[in-house]
Design a protein around this motif. Structure first.
Motif, PDB file in Angstrom:
ATOM      1  N   LEU A  56      21.074  34.812  45.260  1.00  0.00           N
ATOM      2  CA  LEU A  56      20.888  33.729  46.219  1.00  0.00           C
ATOM      3  C   LEU A  56      19.674  32.886  45.825  1.00  0.00           C
ATOM      4  O   LEU A  56      18.661  33.418  45.353  1.00  0.00           O
ATOM      5  CB  LEU A  56      20.686  34.287  47.632  1.00  0.00           C
ATOM      6  CG  LEU A  56      21.811  35.153  48.207  1.00  0.00           C
ATOM      7  CD1 LEU A  56      21.456  35.587  49.631  1.00  0.00           C
ATOM      8  CD2 LEU A  56      23.150  34.430  48.183  1.00  0.00           C
ATOM      9  N   PHE A  57      19.791  31.576  46.070  1.00  0.00           N
ATOM     10  CA  PHE A  57      18.714  30.637  45.772  1.00  0.00           C
ATOM     11  C   PHE A  57      18.454  29.766  46.997  1.00  0.00           C
ATOM     12  O   PHE A  57      19.383  29.463  47.755  1.00  0.00           O
ATOM     13  CB  PHE A  57      19.088  29.752  44.579  1.00  0.00           C
ATOM     14  CG  PHE A  57      19.268  30.506  43.298  1.00  0.00           C
ATOM     15  CD1 PHE A  57      18.212  30.671  42.413  1.00  0.00           C
ATOM     16  CD2 PHE A  57      20.498  31.084  42.984  1.00  0.00           C
ATOM     17  CE1 PHE A  57      18.379  31.386  41.234  1.00  0.00           C
ATOM     18  CE2 PHE A  57      20.680  31.805  41.810  1.00  0.00           C
ATOM     19  CZ  PHE A  57      19.603  31.952  40.931  1.00  0.00           C
ATOM     20  N   ILE A 155      13.440  38.630  43.247  1.00  0.00           N
ATOM     21  CA  ILE A 155      14.305  39.536  43.994  1.00  0.00           C
ATOM     22  C   ILE A 155      15.641  38.839  44.242  1.00  0.00           C
ATOM     23  O   ILE A 155      15.684  37.697  44.697  1.00  0.00           O
ATOM     24  CB  ILE A 155      13.626  39.950  45.312  1.00  0.00           C
ATOM     25  CG1 ILE A 155      12.271  40.603  45.009  1.00  0.00           C
ATOM     26  CG2 ILE A 155      14.516  40.927  46.084  1.00  0.00           C
ATOM     27  CD1 ILE A 155      11.351  40.756  46.212  1.00  0.00           C
ATOM     28  N   ARG A 156      16.720  39.516  43.945  1.00  0.00           N
ATOM     29  CA  ARG A 156      18.057  38.914  43.867  1.00  0.00           C
ATOM     30  C   ARG A 156      18.413  38.037  45.079  1.00  0.00           C
ATOM     31  O   ARG A 156      18.804  36.870  44.917  1.00  0.00           O
ATOM     32  CB  ARG A 156      19.103  40.028  43.708  1.00  0.00           C
ATOM     33  CG  ARG A 156      20.546  39.555  43.643  1.00  0.00           C
ATOM     34  CD  ARG A 156      21.490  40.746  43.643  1.00  0.00           C
ATOM     35  NE  ARG A 156      21.333  41.554  44.840  1.00  0.00           N
ATOM     36  CZ  ARG A 156      22.013  41.374  45.976  1.00  0.00           C
ATOM     37  NH1 ARG A 156      22.911  40.414  46.067  1.00  0.00           N
ATOM     38  NH2 ARG A 156      21.811  42.157  47.031  1.00  0.00           N
ATOM     39  N   ALA A 157      18.312  38.560  46.276  1.00  0.00           N
ATOM     40  CA  ALA A 157      18.727  37.824  47.476  1.00  0.00           C
ATOM     41  C   ALA A 157      17.536  37.486  48.360  1.00  0.00           C
ATOM     42  O   ALA A 157      17.666  37.375  49.578  1.00  0.00           O
ATOM     43  CB  ALA A 157      19.768  38.623  48.255  1.00  0.00           C
ATOM     44  N   ASP A 204      15.227  38.143  52.248  1.00  0.00           N
ATOM     45  CA  ASP A 204      15.074  37.154  53.303  1.00  0.00           C
ATOM     46  C   ASP A 204      16.118  36.040  53.217  1.00  0.00           C
ATOM     47  O   ASP A 204      16.542  35.501  54.241  1.00  0.00           O
ATOM     48  CB  ASP A 204      13.643  36.583  53.335  1.00  0.00           C
ATOM     49  CG  ASP A 204      13.160  36.037  52.003  1.00  0.00           C
ATOM     50  OD1 ASP A 204      13.994  35.676  51.149  1.00  0.00           O
ATOM     51  OD2 ASP A 204      11.927  35.962  51.822  1.00  0.00           O
ATOM     52  N   LEU A 205      16.579  35.671  52.021  1.00  0.00           N
ATOM     53  CA  LEU A 205      17.629  34.665  51.915  1.00  0.00           C
ATOM     54  C   LEU A 205      18.961  35.209  52.446  1.00  0.00           C
ATOM     55  O   LEU A 205      19.743  34.464  53.046  1.00  0.00           O
ATOM     56  CB  LEU A 205      17.796  34.209  50.465  1.00  0.00           C
ATOM     57  CG  LEU A 205      16.613  33.441  49.875  1.00  0.00           C
ATOM     58  CD1 LEU A 205      16.878  33.096  48.408  1.00  0.00           C
ATOM     59  CD2 LEU A 205      16.310  32.178  50.668  1.00  0.00           C
ATOM     60  N   ALA A 206      19.199  36.486  52.263  1.00  0.00           N
ATOM     61  CA  ALA A 206      20.432  37.089  52.783  1.00  0.00           C
ATOM     62  C   ALA A 206      20.472  37.017  54.298  1.00  0.00           C
ATOM     63  O   ALA A 206      21.555  36.884  54.897  1.00  0.00           O
ATOM     64  CB  ALA A 206      20.559  38.535  52.310  1.00  0.00           C
ATOM     65  N   GLU A 216      28.342  41.289  52.672  1.00  0.00           N
ATOM     66  CA  GLU A 216      28.950  41.223  51.337  1.00  0.00           C
ATOM     67  C   GLU A 216      27.893  41.046  50.247  1.00  0.00           C
ATOM     68  O   GLU A 216      27.997  41.621  49.163  1.00  0.00           O
ATOM     69  CB  GLU A 216      29.956  40.075  51.291  1.00  0.00           C
ATOM     70  CG  GLU A 216      31.190  40.323  52.140  1.00  0.00           C
ATOM     71  CD  GLU A 216      32.133  39.131  52.140  1.00  0.00           C
ATOM     72  OE1 GLU A 216      31.929  38.228  51.296  1.00  0.00           O
ATOM     73  OE2 GLU A 216      33.055  39.089  52.968  1.00  0.00           O
ATOM     74  N   ILE A 217      26.873  40.256  50.520  1.00  0.00           N
ATOM     75  CA  ILE A 217      25.777  40.088  49.557  1.00  0.00           C
ATOM     76  C   ILE A 217      25.052  41.404  49.371  1.00  0.00           C
ATOM     77  O   ILE A 217      24.679  41.787  48.251  1.00  0.00           O
ATOM     78  CB  ILE A 217      24.812  38.985  50.028  1.00  0.00           C
ATOM     79  CG1 ILE A 217      25.499  37.621  49.965  1.00  0.00           C
ATOM     80  CG2 ILE A 217      23.526  38.990  49.198  1.00  0.00           C
ATOM     81  CD1 ILE A 217      25.904  37.173  48.578  1.00  0.00           C
ATOM     82  N   GLY A 218      24.869  42.137  50.438  1.00  0.00           N
ATOM     83  CA  GLY A 218      24.298  43.477  50.353  1.00  0.00           C
ATOM     84  C   GLY A 218      22.785  43.510  50.273  1.00  0.00           C
ATOM     85  O   GLY A 218      22.116  42.469  50.217  1.00  0.00           O
ATOM     86  N   LYS A 219      22.265  44.708  50.250  1.00  0.00           N
ATOM     87  CA  LYS A 219      20.829  44.927  50.245  1.00  0.00           C
ATOM     88  C   LYS A 219      20.266  44.877  48.822  1.00  0.00           C
ATOM     89  O   LYS A 219      20.985  45.059  47.856  1.00  0.00           O
ATOM     90  CB  LYS A 219      20.487  46.273  50.886  1.00  0.00           C
ATOM     91  CG  LYS A 219      20.843  46.349  52.372  1.00  0.00           C
ATOM     92  CD  LYS A 219      20.444  47.682  52.970  1.00  0.00           C
ATOM     93  CE  LYS A 219      20.754  47.724  54.462  1.00  0.00           C
ATOM     94  NZ  LYS A 219      20.326  49.012  55.071  1.00  0.00           N
TER      95      LYS A 219
END
Length: 339
Positions: A56-57, A155-157, A204-206, A216-219
């Protein structure tokens, strides 16, 4: 006395509570203000861009629009402020956290990439600053020192860089301070750093996504250091180096602790959420009793690349209480330094 972090913002809270501080940056849109978002982005219908592999961006930070000229004007204003600090014996070093889309360009949506102007913008800011004699740390280059087999650079999301990146940039900052001869006096035994620990939580973006999509994006894996016994913190130590910035340098992610460890000197910290902005945050520190009582030898001023086009009077970017015209901002800066 061991080098420490000398700020109430750098307290010895346990890791789960420190994680909650990070998540406080991202209340869901219907639950209240998003304190890490620029004000203009809070009204946006789409706050998140979904990339490859569930990355996520932040949608409020464009990776195609060319605002380089505005960024260079802000660099000039930073230069004026740095000159005033230097006139009072304080060396100013600038750290700009790279755009997440720069750090993880390979995870942007299929067919998307940084525009040529944005791709060159970070280097343009550093070159402009160097030409003006400013101390810029190349945080983008420091990304190469992150062991991506252990952690990602961001961090990914989540909006933030990882703790491993925070430490790599802290090491680059310490190297820069040492190379420029900014610090006087003797070093002492470095404070201990805690062991690495891992937990799973939503970025935080999730949390900005609808519930079903969020699941669906997950932790994410949050890999951070545990705070040792007393956290290596003693609130009464006078900082040799003061860090002023936003949530990228908050204690949870470890930037100030690593800086104190690498420099083997006391490090102070003043950080606020992104909607306060770097201009008001600096004034808050300089106008504080702590600064009046003990001025540091060096100040590390941290910015986010995505906000570098905005000065202190950028309506719509900072909260209303933080907006101030450039001339009054400089006047308050000078007055605070003279106290």
């Amino acid at each position: 006395m061991q080098p420490i972090l000398s700020s109430p913002d750098a307290g010895t809270v346990a890791a789960p509570r420190r994680r909650r501080l990070l998540l406080a940056l991202a209340a869901a849109p219907f639950a209240g203000a998003l304190s890490f978002l620029p004000c203009a982005a809070r009204a946006a219908q789409q706050a998140v861009i979904e990339g490859r592999d569930r990355w996520l961006f932040p949608a409020w930070e464009s990776y195609v629009d060319d605002d380089t000229s505005a960024c260079l004007k802000v660099v000039d204003l930073i230069g004026v402020a740095a000159g005033k600090l230097a006139a009072h014996g304080i060396r100013c070093t600038i750290v700009v956290a790279p755009l997440k889309a720069r750090a993880a360009a390979g995870e942007l949506p299929d067919g998307a990439s940084l525009s040529p102007a944005v791709a060159q913008r970070y280097a343009a800011m550093l070159a402009h600053g160097k030409q003006a004699g400013l101390d810029f740390v190349d945080a983008a280059a420091a990304l190469a020192n992150v062991d991506t087999s252990q952690d990602s650079t961001y961090i990914r999301a989540d909006y933030h860089w990882s703790a491993h990146t925070a430490e790599a940039v802290a090491d680059a900052t310490a190297e820069h301070l040492s190379a420029t001869g900014a610090l006087r006096g003797e070093t002492t035994e470095p404070p201990a750093l805690g062991d690495w620990t891992e937990s799973m939580d939503y970025g935080d973006l999730a949390t900005l996504l609808p519930p079903a999509r969020k699941r669906e994006i997950g932790k994410d894996r949050f890999i951070v250091r545990e705070a040792p016994g007393d956290g290596g913190l003693l609130a009464d130590a006078a900082p040799v180096v003061q860090v002023v910035g936003n949530s990228m340098v908050q204690p949870y992610l470890g930037f100030p602790q690593r800086l104190a460890h690498t420099l083997a000197r006391p490090v102070g910290l003043k950080w606020t959420f992104g909607d306060t902005g770097p201009w008001k945050t600096l004034l808050d520190y300089l106008e504080s009793p702590a600064f009046a009582k003990q001025k540091p030898q060096a100040l590390v001023w941290q910015f986010n690349e995505g906000q570098m086009a905005y000065g202190p009077d950028a309506s719509g970017q900072w909260d209303a209480a933080s907006i101030i015209a450039e001339a009054p901002w400089l006047d308050r800066l000078e007055k605070a330094l003279a106290q």
